[in-house]
Design a protein around this motif. Structure first.
Motif, PDB file in Angstrom:
ATOM      1  N   GLY A 119      12.030   7.250  52.906  1.00 16.82           N
ATOM      2  CA  GLY A 119      11.031   6.273  53.304  1.00 16.82           C
ATOM      3  C   GLY A 119      10.677   6.349  54.771  1.00 16.82           C
ATOM      4  O   GLY A 119      10.141   7.351  55.254  1.00 16.82           O
ATOM      5  N   GLY A 120      10.995   5.276  55.512  1.00 19.05           N
ATOM      6  CA  GLY A 120      10.700   5.233  56.935  1.00 19.05           C
ATOM      7  C   GLY A 120      11.367   6.348  57.710  1.00 19.05           C
ATOM      8  O   GLY A 120      10.835   6.817  58.722  1.00 19.05           O
ATOM      9  N   GLY A 121      12.529   6.803  57.259  1.00 24.90           N
ATOM     10  CA  GLY A 121      13.171   7.945  57.900  1.00 24.90           C
ATOM     11  C   GLY A 121      12.349   9.203  57.755  1.00 24.90           C
ATOM     12  O   GLY A 121      12.299  10.048  58.657  1.00 24.90           O
ATOM     13  N   MET A 122      11.657   9.342  56.620  1.00 26.07           N
ATOM     14  CA  MET A 122      10.762  10.474  56.419  1.00 26.07           C
ATOM     15  C   MET A 122       9.566  10.389  57.361  1.00 26.07           C
ATOM     16  O   MET A 122       9.059  11.413  57.825  1.00 26.07           O
ATOM     17  CB  MET A 122      10.299  10.512  54.967  1.00 26.07           C
ATOM     18  N   GLY A 123       9.101   9.165  57.632  1.00 23.13           N
ATOM     19  CA  GLY A 123       8.028   8.998  58.600  1.00 23.13           C
ATOM     20  C   GLY A 123       8.437   9.470  59.979  1.00 23.13           C
ATOM     21  O   GLY A 123       7.670  10.145  60.673  1.00 23.13           O
ATOM     22  N   LEU A 124       9.664   9.131  60.396  1.00 20.47           N
ATOM     23  CA  LEU A 124      10.182   9.617  61.672  1.00 20.47           C
ATOM     24  C   LEU A 124      10.317  11.132  61.647  1.00 20.47           C
ATOM     25  O   LEU A 124       9.983  11.822  62.621  1.00 20.47           O
ATOM     26  CB  LEU A 124      11.539   8.975  61.964  1.00 20.47           C
ATOM     27  N   MET A 125      10.810  11.659  60.551  1.00 28.39           N
ATOM     28  CA  MET A 125      10.992  13.100  60.407  1.00 28.39           C
ATOM     29  C   MET A 125       9.665  13.834  60.570  1.00 28.39           C
ATOM     30  O   MET A 125       9.569  14.834  61.301  1.00 28.39           O
ATOM     31  CB  MET A 125      11.598  13.391  59.035  1.00 28.39           C
ATOM     32  N   SER A 126       8.625  13.340  59.913  1.00 25.13           N
ATOM     33  CA  SER A 126       7.339  14.031  59.951  1.00 25.13           C
ATOM     34  C   SER A 126       6.698  13.981  61.330  1.00 25.13           C
ATOM     35  O   SER A 126       5.869  14.830  61.657  1.00 25.13           O
ATOM     36  CB  SER A 126       6.383  13.434  58.914  1.00 25.13           C
ATOM     37  N   GLY A 127       7.094  12.990  62.154  1.00 21.42           N
ATOM     38  CA  GLY A 127       6.525  12.871  63.484  1.00 21.42           C
ATOM     39  C   GLY A 127       7.219  13.710  64.540  1.00 21.42           C
ATOM     40  O   GLY A 127       6.756  13.770  65.680  1.00 21.42           O
ATOM     41  N   CYS A 128       8.329  14.353  64.192  1.00 17.58           N
ATOM     42  CA  CYS A 128       9.067  15.169  65.157  1.00 17.58           C
ATOM     43  C   CYS A 128       8.544  16.608  65.151  1.00 17.58           C
ATOM     44  O   CYS A 128       8.099  17.119  64.126  1.00 17.58           O
ATOM     45  CB  CYS A 128      10.561  15.153  64.832  1.00 17.58           C
ATOM     46  N   SER A 129       8.639  17.248  66.297  1.00 24.54           N
ATOM     47  CA  SER A 129       8.120  18.616  66.435  1.00 24.54           C
ATOM     48  C   SER A 129       9.140  19.674  66.034  1.00 24.54           C
ATOM     49  O   SER A 129       8.768  20.776  65.625  1.00 24.54           O
ATOM     50  CB  SER A 129       7.678  18.856  67.883  1.00 24.54           C
ATOM     51  N   HIS A 130      10.426  19.365  66.148  1.00 26.59           N
ATOM     52  CA  HIS A 130      11.494  20.310  65.841  1.00 26.59           C
ATOM     53  C   HIS A 130      12.544  19.579  65.005  1.00 26.59           C
ATOM     54  O   HIS A 130      13.168  18.629  65.482  1.00 26.59           O
ATOM     55  CB  HIS A 130      12.144  20.847  67.115  1.00 26.59           C
ATOM     56  N   ARG A 131      12.749  20.030  63.757  1.00 29.94           N
ATOM     57  CA  ARG A 131      13.581  19.285  62.829  1.00 29.94           C
ATOM     58  C   ARG A 131      14.712  20.144  62.291  1.00 29.94           C
ATOM     59  O   ARG A 131      14.472  21.229  61.753  1.00 29.94           O
ATOM     60  CB  ARG A 131      12.706  18.747  61.700  1.00 29.94           C
ATOM     61  N   LEU A 132      15.930  19.644  62.461  1.00 33.12           N
ATOM     62  CA  LEU A 132      17.114  20.335  61.974  1.00 33.12           C
ATOM     63  C   LEU A 132      17.655  19.616  60.751  1.00 33.12           C
ATOM     64  O   LEU A 132      17.741  18.382  60.733  1.00 33.12           O
ATOM     65  CB  LEU A 132      18.196  20.385  63.048  1.00 33.12           C
ATOM     66  N   VAL A 133      18.015  20.386  59.729  1.00 31.54           N
ATOM     67  CA  VAL A 133      18.637  19.830  58.534  1.00 31.54           C
ATOM     68  C   VAL A 133      19.973  20.523  58.314  1.00 31.54           C
ATOM     69  O   VAL A 133      20.216  21.630  58.807  1.00 31.54           O
ATOM     70  CB  VAL A 133      17.731  19.999  57.302  1.00 31.54           C
ATOM     71  N   THR A 134      20.840  19.864  57.567  1.00 33.66           N
ATOM     72  CA  THR A 134      22.200  20.355  57.357  1.00 33.66           C
ATOM     73  C   THR A 134      22.515  20.409  55.868  1.00 33.66           C
ATOM     74  O   THR A 134      21.694  20.036  55.023  1.00 33.66           O
ATOM     75  CB  THR A 134      23.231  19.446  58.056  1.00 33.66           C
ATOM     76  N   GLU A 135      23.734  20.828  55.565  1.00 31.58           N
ATOM     77  CA  GLU A 135      24.166  20.881  54.168  1.00 31.58           C
ATOM     78  C   GLU A 135      24.297  19.488  53.566  1.00 31.58           C
ATOM     79  O   GLU A 135      24.361  19.334  52.341  1.00 31.58           O
ATOM     80  CB  GLU A 135      25.496  21.635  54.061  1.00 31.58           C
ATOM     81  N   ARG A 136      24.289  18.443  54.409  1.00 26.79           N
ATOM     82  CA  ARG A 136      24.400  17.073  53.914  1.00 26.79           C
ATOM     83  C   ARG A 136      23.050  16.372  53.806  1.00 26.79           C
ATOM     84  O   ARG A 136      22.991  15.219  53.352  1.00 26.79           O
ATOM     85  CB  ARG A 136      25.325  16.268  54.823  1.00 26.79           C
ATOM     86  N   THR A 137      21.978  17.024  54.228  1.00 21.55           N
ATOM     87  CA  THR A 137      20.660  16.405  54.198  1.00 21.55           C
ATOM     88  C   THR A 137      20.242  16.104  52.763  1.00 21.55           C
ATOM     89  O   THR A 137      20.339  16.959  51.878  1.00 21.55           O
ATOM     90  CB  THR A 137      19.606  17.319  54.850  1.00 21.55           C
ATOM     91  N   ARG A 138      19.776  14.885  52.554  1.00 22.91           N
ATOM     92  CA  ARG A 138      19.248  14.487  51.245  1.00 22.91           C
ATOM     93  C   ARG A 138      18.038  13.594  51.501  1.00 22.91           C
ATOM     94  O   ARG A 138      18.167  12.503  52.059  1.00 22.91           O
ATOM     95  CB  ARG A 138      20.321  13.738  50.445  1.00 22.91           C
ATOM     96  N   PHE A 139      16.862  14.085  51.126  1.00 19.41           N
ATOM     97  CA  PHE A 139      15.655  13.316  51.426  1.00 19.41           C
ATOM     98  C   PHE A 139      14.885  12.972  50.157  1.00 19.41           C
ATOM     99  O   PHE A 139      14.993  13.653  49.134  1.00 19.41           O
ATOM    100  CB  PHE A 139      14.757  14.049  52.428  1.00 19.41           C
TER     101      PHE A 139
END
Length: 415
Positions: A138-158
Motif C-alpha cells: 500500500g502506502g509503502g509501495m507509494g514510497l517505493m515508487s517515489g525513490c530513485s534507487h531501490r534495493l530489495v532483499t531475500e525478505r522483501t514481500r510486496f
C-alpha cells in the motif's frame, strides 16, 4: 566554521527522540558530505504511514533539499519485519460514519498529505534510496515508487492488497501498476498477489538485489564514494550516477525465483481475455485457469491470489480495472489528483468501512460487500463506479488543485 564542525552540527541537528514516528540522522562521507537517513519508526504497526509521519518526512526532505552538504537520502523502516505495510487507517476508519460529510475532512487530510509526499519524492532532485527489506504494501509501495534507487532483499514481500479492504490500489498504485510489463500490474491490483524481490526487479519497482545483512556494507559504500563531483556540478544526474555506482558495486544476492517471470504469459493472456466480465469469469473458473496454463493454475502462489480475488471487494475490482485504463496517459500529478477523488468517495461509501471492519477491527474476515461484480457492471453500477472519479470538492477547494495548472511540477520539469 570548518567542514568538520559543519558536518558535526548538521549530523546532530535532525536527530529525533527514539519514540518519534520517524527518525532522522546523517552519516558523514569520507569526502566531507552527508548521507541523510530517514527511518519509519512504528515497527509495532509495521511502520504504517500516518498523517504525522507524512508531514515529518516531507518537512525533512524539504530541509535536506536545500542543504548542500546532504548529497543523498536513504529511507528505511525500523525493525526486521517491514519497511512499510501501508497506511495507518484506524483513525480514518473512525471518521467513516454514515453521517460523515462528502468530502470527509479527515479523509481529505489523510490522503492529501500522503499524496503530496509522493509527488515531492517523484520530483526530488537528490538521490532517494530505498532500503526495501521486509513487507512493503500500500502506502509503502507509494514510497517505493517515489525513490530513485531501490534495493530489495531475500525478505522483501510486496503487494497492493486493497481488494481485501474495499479501497483500491491507491498511493500512486494507479500510476506504477501501469508501468509493469505485460499487464501484470493489472493482475497485481485485482488480486493483491504477494511478490518477492525478484518480482520487484522485473516489475520496474527496484534496481538492486542485496542480502538483508548487507545494510552496513551499503552505507559504507555510500560513505566511501566521492561526492565532490556532484557538489561541484550541482547536477542531479551526477549524484544519481555516483549512487548507482556505489549500489551496483555491492555483490548481487540470490533472491527467490520470480513468479512474475515464470507466469507472465498466462497472466498477460488472462488480463487481455476480454473485458472485466470475461476476466472475472475466468478468475472464478478453475477449469478455465487450468486450460490457460496448468502449472500457473496449480501453483500455490496463483491459488492464493485467485482466492483473494474471489473473496475481495467487487467495487474495488471495478475501480481497479477502470483506473488502470483511465490513467494510461496521465502524469503522476494527474493520477494522484484523480486518486484523491476516488479515495475520498471510497471513504464515504460503505465497502471501505466494511472491509476495514472485517479485516482489521472485528477481524472476522467476513466482509459483507455492498455490490456484486454483476451489479457493478450493470448500467446503474457503472454510473456508481464512475461517480468515484468526480471531484467532490467545491470550486477551488480540491487539496491538489494547484497541480494541474501551468505551475505544476510536471510542467516545470519538462521546460
Amino acid at each position: 566554521m570548518t567542514a568538520a564542525d559543519n558536518t558535526k552540527q548538521t549530523t546532530q541537528q535532525p536527530s529525533t527522540a527514539p519514540e518519534a514516528p520517524v527518525l532522522f540522522n546523517t552519516e558523514a562521507t569520507d569526502c566531507g558530505h552527508l548521507i541523510g537517513i530517514m527511518t519509519l519508526n512504528t515497527p509495532k504497526s509495521l511502520n504504517a504511514l500516518s498523517v504525522e509521519m507524512c508531514q515529518l518526512l516531507s518537512h525533512q526532505l524539504e530541509q535536506w533539499q536545500s542543504d548542500e552538504q546532504v548529497v543523498a537520502i536513504l529511507l528505511k523502516g525500523a525493525g526486521d519485519k517491514a519497511f512499510c505495510a501501508g497506511g495507518d487507517i484506524r483513525k480514518l476508519y473512525d471518521s467513516m460514519s454514515e453521517t460523515a460529510p462528502l468530502p470527509n475532512p479527515y479523509a481529505t487530510e489523510f490522503f492529501s498529505h500522503e499524496y503530496r509526499l509522493y509527488r515531492q519524492m517523484h520530483f526530488y532532485t537528490k538521490p532517494l534510496i530505498l532500503w526495501g527489506d521486509g513487507i512493503i504494501m500500500g502506502g509503502g509501495m507509494g514510497l517505493m515508487s517515489g525513490c530513485s534507487h531501490r534495493l530489495v532483499t531475500e525478505r522483501t514481500r510486496f503487494a497492493m492488497p486493497e481488494v481485501t479492504i474495499g479501497l483500491f490500489p491507491d498511493a500512486s498504485g494507479s500510476w506504477f501498476l501501469q508501468r509493469i510489463p505485460a499487464k501484470m500490474g493489472l493482475f497485481l491490483g485485482l488480486t493483491g498477489a504477494q511478490c518477492n524481490g525478484n518480482d520487484a526487479l522485473l516489475a520496474n519497482l527496484a534496481e538492486y538485489a542485496v542480502a538483508s545483512s548487507d545494510y552496513d556494507a551499503i552505507i559504507q559504500r555510500l560513505i566511501q564514494s566521492n561526492w565532490q563531483a556532484a557538489v561541484d556540478t550541482n547536477q542531479a544526474d551526477t549524484a544519481y550516477s555516483i549512487t548507482s555506482h556505489a549500489l551496483a558495486s555491492q555483490p548481487r544476492a540470490d533472491l527467490p525465483d520470480s513468479k512474475l517471470a515464470l507466469y507472465w504469459q498466462p497472466i498477460q493472456k488472462l488480463m487481455t481475455s476480454g473485458g472485466l466480465a470475461d476476466i472475472d469469469a475466468m478468475m472464478r473458473d478453475d477449469d478455465a485457469l487450468t486450460q490457460l496454463d496448468a502449472d500457473f493454475a496449480q501453483d500455490s502462489w496463483t491459488q492464493r491470489a485467485v482466492a483473494t480475488y474471489r473473496h475481495g471487494c467487487p467495487v474495488t475490482v471495478a475501480l481497479t480495472y477502470a483506473l488502470f485504463h483511465k490513467v494510461a496517459d496521465l502524469s503522476i500529478e494527474q493520477v494522484l489528483y484523480l486518486e484523491t477523488n476516488v479515495a475520498v468517495h471510497c471513504a464515504a461509501n460503505p465497502d471501505f468501512r466494511e472491509g476495514v471492519r472485517a479485516l482489521l477491527m472485528d477481524k472476522d474476515k467476513n466482509p459483507q460487500w455492498s455490490r456484486s461484480l454483476v451489479d457493478c457492471l450493470s448500467v446503474e453500477g457503472r454510473k456508481y463506479i464512475e461517480q468515484h472519479f468526480d471531484n467532490p470538492y467545491s470550486e477551488g477547494e480540491h487539496p491538489l488543485s494547484d497541480w494541474l495548472g501551468a505551475e505544476s511540477l510536471a510542467v516545470q520539469y519538462v521546460r
